[in-house]
Design an enzyme around this catalytic site. Structure first.
Site, PDB file in Angstrom:
ATOM      1  CG  ASP A   1      -0.439  -0.786   2.513  1.00  0.00           C
ATOM      2  OD1 ASP A   1       0.920  -0.514   2.617  1.00  0.00           O
ATOM      3  OD2 ASP A   1      -1.009  -1.197   3.227  1.00  0.00           O
TER       4      ASP A   1
ATOM      5  CG  ASN B   1      -8.851  -1.348  11.940  1.00  0.00           C
ATOM      6  OD1 ASN B   1      -7.793  -1.921  11.290  1.00  0.00           O
ATOM      7  ND2 ASN B   1      -9.114  -0.525  11.304  1.00  0.00           N
TER       8      ASN B   1
ATOM      9  CG  HIS C   1      -5.904  -2.302   8.778  1.00  0.00           C
ATOM     10  ND1 HIS C   1      -5.736  -0.864   9.055  1.00  0.00           N
ATOM     11  CD2 HIS C   1      -4.518  -2.717   8.950  1.00  0.00           C
ATOM     12  CE1 HIS C   1      -4.638  -0.467   9.286  1.00  0.00           C
ATOM     13  NE2 HIS C   1      -3.870  -1.574   9.297  1.00  0.00           N
TER      14      HIS C   1
ATOM     15  CD  GLU D   1      -8.636   0.805   7.469  1.00  0.00           C
ATOM     16  OE1 GLU D   1      -8.347  -0.056   8.394  1.00  0.00           O
ATOM     17  OE2 GLU D   1      -8.188   1.914   7.915  1.00  0.00           O
TER      18      GLU D   1
HETATM   19  C1  F6R Z   1       1.401  -1.351   6.120  1.00  0.00           C
HETATM   20  C2  F6R Z   1       0.040  -2.322   6.269  1.00  0.00           C
HETATM   21  C3  F6R Z   1      -0.712  -2.252   7.483  1.00  0.00           C
HETATM   22  C4  F6R Z   1       0.284  -2.435   8.809  1.00  0.00           C
HETATM   23  C5  F6R Z   1      -0.570  -2.613  10.025  1.00  0.00           C
HETATM   24  C6  F6R Z   1       0.370  -2.721  11.312  1.00  0.00           C
HETATM   25  O1  F6R Z   1       2.164  -1.453   4.794  1.00  0.00           O
HETATM   26  O2  F6R Z   1      -0.265  -2.781   5.259  1.00  0.00           O
HETATM   27  O3  F6R Z   1      -1.740  -3.155   7.460  1.00  0.00           O
HETATM   28  O4  F6R Z   1       0.850  -3.797   8.410  1.00  0.00           O
HETATM   29  O5  F6R Z   1      -1.345  -1.387  10.160  1.00  0.00           O
HETATM   30  O6  F6R Z   1       1.099  -1.854  11.462  1.00  0.00           O
HETATM   31  P1  F6R Z   1       2.113  -1.923  12.721  1.00  0.00           P
HETATM   32  O7  F6R Z   1       3.289  -2.963  12.178  1.00  0.00           O
HETATM   33  O8  F6R Z   1       2.800  -0.589  12.581  1.00  0.00           O
HETATM   34  O9  F6R Z   1       1.606  -2.262  13.788  1.00  0.00           O
END
Ligand code: F6R
Length: 240
Positions: free
Chosen positions: A67, A136, A138, A143
């Site tokens: 992303d 959450n 995702h 989301e």
């Molecule tokens: C980032 C992504 C998100 C993160 C998720 C966890 O490229 O795809 O889904 O993997 O928000 O983020 P952290 O590791 O910062 O808790």
């Protein structure tokens, strides 16, 4: 599903990096799907180390990031492209042009989504998709919602995600409200999935992800349906 418990985040990163290195050694032209965020930083650090020690080469590897924020050019300090350059791309022997990430500053985002999806198909799909888990539920920026998008698309980030990402920006008003993300189908089509999860704050969502009902309200729960899922986590969760 295979679940590996790591005693701490550093060990989690090392186990994940060894796993990725093993995949590269078995198939030097492997196609990796990559996440950003706090959780994979240790994995990237250790992969860089393995590369410097000559134990693994990324020369034939291709990578696709999950992303990117809408509105940020790749050179923006908070873009995911910059994150990847600083933590990984510029520190290993990946060839120029072998790393791909959606362009958040593309003039036509719908065309950019189609282009990205086509690029993944052109290289034969993703062999190993590495994921973090949002608070959450995702994965990528898919989301919680009533329905999940299959392909790469533009998404409105939830308030919870915007708040979670605010730590990387000077203030919350600067956090982008939209992102381009690979869809659930793009992720599920990967031949193998490696989910990295760290911290007690994610215990409940990890438990729902792995053992709760498969639901669009917990997008990561769809991973229960993947035939080759490995989870590495410093959280102990069990089925109730
Ligand atoms: C980032 C992504 C998100 C993160 C998720 C966890 O490229 O795809 O889904 O993997 O928000 O983020 P952290 O590791 O910062 O808790």
């Amino acid at each position: 599903m295979e679940y590996i418990y790591a005693p701490d985040l550093k060990t989690l990163g090392q186990i994940a990096a060894r796993w990725v290195a093993r995949e590269i050694i078995l198939c030097p032209s492997v196609v990796l799907g990559l996440p950003t965020g706090s959780t994979p930083v240790g994995m990237y650090d250790y992969l860089v180390r393995l590369g410097q020690e000559g134990l693994v080469s990324f020369a034939q590897v291709r990578t696709f990031n999950l992303d990117e924020y809408v509105g940020l050019p790749p050179s923006h300090p908070q873009s995911y492209a910059t994150f990847m350059q600083e933590h990984f791309w510029d520190k290993v022997d990946l060839r120029a042009g072998s790393t791909e990430i959606p362009r958040g500053d593309a003039p036509d985002l719908a065309i950019e989504c189609l282009r990205y999806e086509r690029r993944i198909r052109e290289v034969g799909g993703i062999d190993l998709q590495i994921l973090g888990l949002g608070q959450n539920g995702h994965i990528g920026f898919n989301e919680p919602s009533h329905n999940l998008e299959i392909k790469t698309h533009v998404v409105d980030l939830t308030e919870k995600t915007i708040q979670g990402n605010a730590r990387f920006f000077p203030d919350i008003s600067k956090v982008p409200k939209k992102a381009i993300t690979m869809g659930i189908g793009s992720i599920m089509q990967a031949r193998k999935v490696l989910l990295l999860v760290s911290g007690e704050a994610k215990k409940e969502i990890l438990s729902k992800t792995l053992y709760g009902p498969v639901s669009t309200e917990v997008p990561a729960s769809i991973l229960q349906l993947h035939s080759n899922l490995m989870v590495i986590s410093d959280i102990r969760v069990k089925e109730d």
